[in-house]
Design a protein around this motif. Structure first.
Motif, PDB file in Angstrom:
ATOM      1  N   TYR A  37     -10.123  -8.065  -2.662  1.00  0.00           N
ATOM      2  CA  TYR A  37      -8.980  -8.735  -2.069  1.00  0.00           C
ATOM      3  C   TYR A  37      -8.348  -9.624  -3.123  1.00  0.00           C
ATOM      4  O   TYR A  37      -8.977  -9.959  -4.124  1.00  0.00           O
ATOM      5  CB  TYR A  37      -9.397  -9.576  -0.863  1.00  0.00           C
ATOM      6  CG  TYR A  37      -9.944  -8.768   0.292  1.00  0.00           C
ATOM      7  CD1 TYR A  37      -9.188  -8.574   1.448  1.00  0.00           C
ATOM      8  CD2 TYR A  37     -11.212  -8.204   0.232  1.00  0.00           C
ATOM      9  CE1 TYR A  37      -9.687  -7.836   2.507  1.00  0.00           C
ATOM     10  CE2 TYR A  37     -11.717  -7.454   1.285  1.00  0.00           C
ATOM     11  CZ  TYR A  37     -10.951  -7.282   2.415  1.00  0.00           C
ATOM     12  OH  TYR A  37     -11.447  -6.546   3.467  1.00  0.00           O
ATOM     13  N   ARG A  38      -7.098 -10.017  -2.902  1.00  0.00           N
ATOM     14  CA  ARG A  38      -6.448 -10.909  -3.850  1.00  0.00           C
ATOM     15  C   ARG A  38      -5.582 -11.919  -3.115  1.00  0.00           C
ATOM     16  O   ARG A  38      -5.119 -11.677  -2.009  1.00  0.00           O
ATOM     17  CB  ARG A  38      -5.608 -10.121  -4.864  1.00  0.00           C
ATOM     18  CG  ARG A  38      -4.405  -9.403  -4.277  1.00  0.00           C
ATOM     19  CD  ARG A  38      -3.743  -8.533  -5.335  1.00  0.00           C
ATOM     20  NE  ARG A  38      -2.555  -7.861  -4.834  1.00  0.00           N
ATOM     21  CZ  ARG A  38      -1.869  -6.955  -5.524  1.00  0.00           C
ATOM     22  NH1 ARG A  38      -2.260  -6.621  -6.756  1.00  0.00           N
ATOM     23  NH2 ARG A  38      -0.789  -6.390  -4.985  1.00  0.00           N
ATOM     24  N   GLU A  46      -4.825 -10.752   0.733  1.00  0.00           N
ATOM     25  CA  GLU A  46      -4.505  -9.396   1.123  1.00  0.00           C
ATOM     26  C   GLU A  46      -5.542  -8.413   0.598  1.00  0.00           C
ATOM     27  O   GLU A  46      -6.153  -8.614  -0.452  1.00  0.00           O
ATOM     28  CB  GLU A  46      -3.113  -8.992   0.627  1.00  0.00           C
ATOM     29  CG  GLU A  46      -2.977  -8.938  -0.888  1.00  0.00           C
ATOM     30  CD  GLU A  46      -1.608  -8.468  -1.339  1.00  0.00           C
ATOM     31  OE1 GLU A  46      -0.781  -8.105  -0.486  1.00  0.00           O
ATOM     32  OE2 GLU A  46      -1.359  -8.463  -2.563  1.00  0.00           O
ATOM     33  N   LEU A  47      -5.714  -7.352   1.339  1.00  0.00           N
ATOM     34  CA  LEU A  47      -6.616  -6.283   0.948  1.00  0.00           C
ATOM     35  C   LEU A  47      -6.051  -5.524  -0.242  1.00  0.00           C
ATOM     36  O   LEU A  47      -4.861  -5.213  -0.282  1.00  0.00           O
ATOM     37  CB  LEU A  47      -6.817  -5.325   2.118  1.00  0.00           C
ATOM     38  CG  LEU A  47      -7.561  -4.025   1.816  1.00  0.00           C
ATOM     39  CD1 LEU A  47      -9.035  -4.300   1.566  1.00  0.00           C
ATOM     40  CD2 LEU A  47      -7.389  -3.038   2.965  1.00  0.00           C
ATOM     41  N   ASN A  58     -10.280   3.251   0.309  1.00  0.00           N
ATOM     42  CA  ASN A  58      -9.021   2.947   0.967  1.00  0.00           C
ATOM     43  C   ASN A  58      -8.261   1.961   0.089  1.00  0.00           C
ATOM     44  O   ASN A  58      -8.864   1.056  -0.491  1.00  0.00           O
ATOM     45  CB  ASN A  58      -9.264   2.358   2.355  1.00  0.00           C
ATOM     46  CG  ASN A  58      -7.991   2.158   3.132  1.00  0.00           C
ATOM     47  OD1 ASN A  58      -7.159   3.060   3.222  1.00  0.00           O
ATOM     48  ND2 ASN A  58      -7.831   0.973   3.714  1.00  0.00           N
ATOM     49  N   TYR A  59      -6.923   2.130   0.000  1.00  0.00           N
ATOM     50  CA  TYR A  59      -6.114   1.300  -0.882  1.00  0.00           C
ATOM     51  C   TYR A  59      -4.894   0.752  -0.168  1.00  0.00           C
ATOM     52  O   TYR A  59      -4.319   1.403   0.711  1.00  0.00           O
ATOM     53  CB  TYR A  59      -5.635   2.090  -2.098  1.00  0.00           C
ATOM     54  CG  TYR A  59      -6.740   2.597  -2.985  1.00  0.00           C
ATOM     55  CD1 TYR A  59      -7.239   1.811  -4.019  1.00  0.00           C
ATOM     56  CD2 TYR A  59      -7.283   3.862  -2.790  1.00  0.00           C
ATOM     57  CE1 TYR A  59      -8.256   2.276  -4.834  1.00  0.00           C
ATOM     58  CE2 TYR A  59      -8.298   4.332  -3.602  1.00  0.00           C
ATOM     59  CZ  TYR A  59      -8.779   3.537  -4.618  1.00  0.00           C
ATOM     60  OH  TYR A  59      -9.794   4.005  -5.430  1.00  0.00           O
ATOM     61  N   TYR A  93      -8.577 -12.535  -7.708  1.00  0.00           N
ATOM     62  CA  TYR A  93      -9.175 -11.371  -7.087  1.00  0.00           C
ATOM     63  C   TYR A  93     -10.589 -11.699  -6.633  1.00  0.00           C
ATOM     64  O   TYR A  93     -11.403 -12.214  -7.407  1.00  0.00           O
ATOM     65  CB  TYR A  93      -9.190 -10.192  -8.061  1.00  0.00           C
ATOM     66  CG  TYR A  93      -7.840  -9.550  -8.224  1.00  0.00           C
ATOM     67  CD1 TYR A  93      -7.575  -8.284  -7.704  1.00  0.00           C
ATOM     68  CD2 TYR A  93      -6.813 -10.219  -8.883  1.00  0.00           C
ATOM     69  CE1 TYR A  93      -6.324  -7.702  -7.839  1.00  0.00           C
ATOM     70  CE2 TYR A  93      -5.558  -9.653  -9.012  1.00  0.00           C
ATOM     71  CZ  TYR A  93      -5.319  -8.393  -8.494  1.00  0.00           C
ATOM     72  OH  TYR A  93      -4.075  -7.814  -8.627  1.00  0.00           O
ATOM     73  N   TYR A  94     -10.884 -11.385  -5.367  1.00  0.00           N
ATOM     74  CA  TYR A  94     -12.161 -11.700  -4.756  1.00  0.00           C
ATOM     75  C   TYR A  94     -12.908 -10.433  -4.368  1.00  0.00           C
ATOM     76  O   TYR A  94     -12.323  -9.508  -3.802  1.00  0.00           O
ATOM     77  CB  TYR A  94     -11.975 -12.546  -3.500  1.00  0.00           C
ATOM     78  CG  TYR A  94     -11.379 -13.912  -3.745  1.00  0.00           C
ATOM     79  CD1 TYR A  94     -12.192 -14.993  -4.067  1.00  0.00           C
ATOM     80  CD2 TYR A  94     -10.010 -14.119  -3.650  1.00  0.00           C
ATOM     81  CE1 TYR A  94     -11.649 -16.247  -4.288  1.00  0.00           C
ATOM     82  CE2 TYR A  94      -9.467 -15.367  -3.869  1.00  0.00           C
ATOM     83  CZ  TYR A  94     -10.286 -16.431  -4.186  1.00  0.00           C
ATOM     84  OH  TYR A  94      -9.738 -17.667  -4.400  1.00  0.00           O
ATOM     85  N   CYS A  95     -14.184 -10.426  -4.646  1.00  0.00           N
ATOM     86  CA  CYS A  95     -15.067  -9.352  -4.216  1.00  0.00           C
ATOM     87  C   CYS A  95     -15.629  -9.672  -2.839  1.00  0.00           C
ATOM     88  O   CYS A  95     -15.929 -10.830  -2.533  1.00  0.00           O
ATOM     89  CB  CYS A  95     -16.198  -9.184  -5.230  1.00  0.00           C
ATOM     90  SG  CYS A  95     -17.397  -7.905  -4.822  1.00  0.00           S
TER      91      CYS A  95
END
Length: 117
Positions: A37-38, A46-47, A58-59, A93-95
């Motif tokens: 996510y960012r 947001e995904l 999925n993108y 950006y998050y994991c």
């Protein structure tokens, strides 16, 4: 206790590439769904992309054809290959890992990606 640590962020010029990594550690009972996510300052999170425990992906429409998510289960690591970057991709950006046995999501500390013109 589950810990996710992102790496690979940095400053890159428009059109360039970066590869983000997320290493998971702790007690989470095997393979789980994961994603990236960012979030930009003042904007909602947001995904970006997800990958299931079975490997399906999925993108977000904004990154289709440019980003690719993958995982290496033996290393408990997920990757995000980012190509053709533009300034609109600038964000933290998050994991994420969805740990089914605990019925909750875990998050990394985030890694900054900055794309300059």
């Amino acid at each position: 206790q589950v810990q996710l640590v992102e790496s690979g962020g940095g400053l890159v010029q428009a059109g360039g590439s970066l590869r983000l990594s997320c290493a998971a550690s702790g007690r989470f009972f095997g393979i789980n769904d994961m994603g990236w996510y960012r979030q930009a300052p003042g904007k909602q999170r947001e995904l970006v992309a997800t990958i299931s425990r079975g490997g399906s992906t999925n993108y977000a429409d904004s990154v289709k054809g440019r980003f690719s998510i993958s995982r290496e289960n033996a290393k408990n690591t997920v990757y995000l290959q980012m190509n053709s970057l533009n300034p609109e991709d600038t964000a933290v950006y998050y994991c994420n890992m969805r740990v089914a046995v605990y019925l909750r999501d875990y998050w990394g500390q985030g890694t900054q990606v900055t794309v300059s013109s």
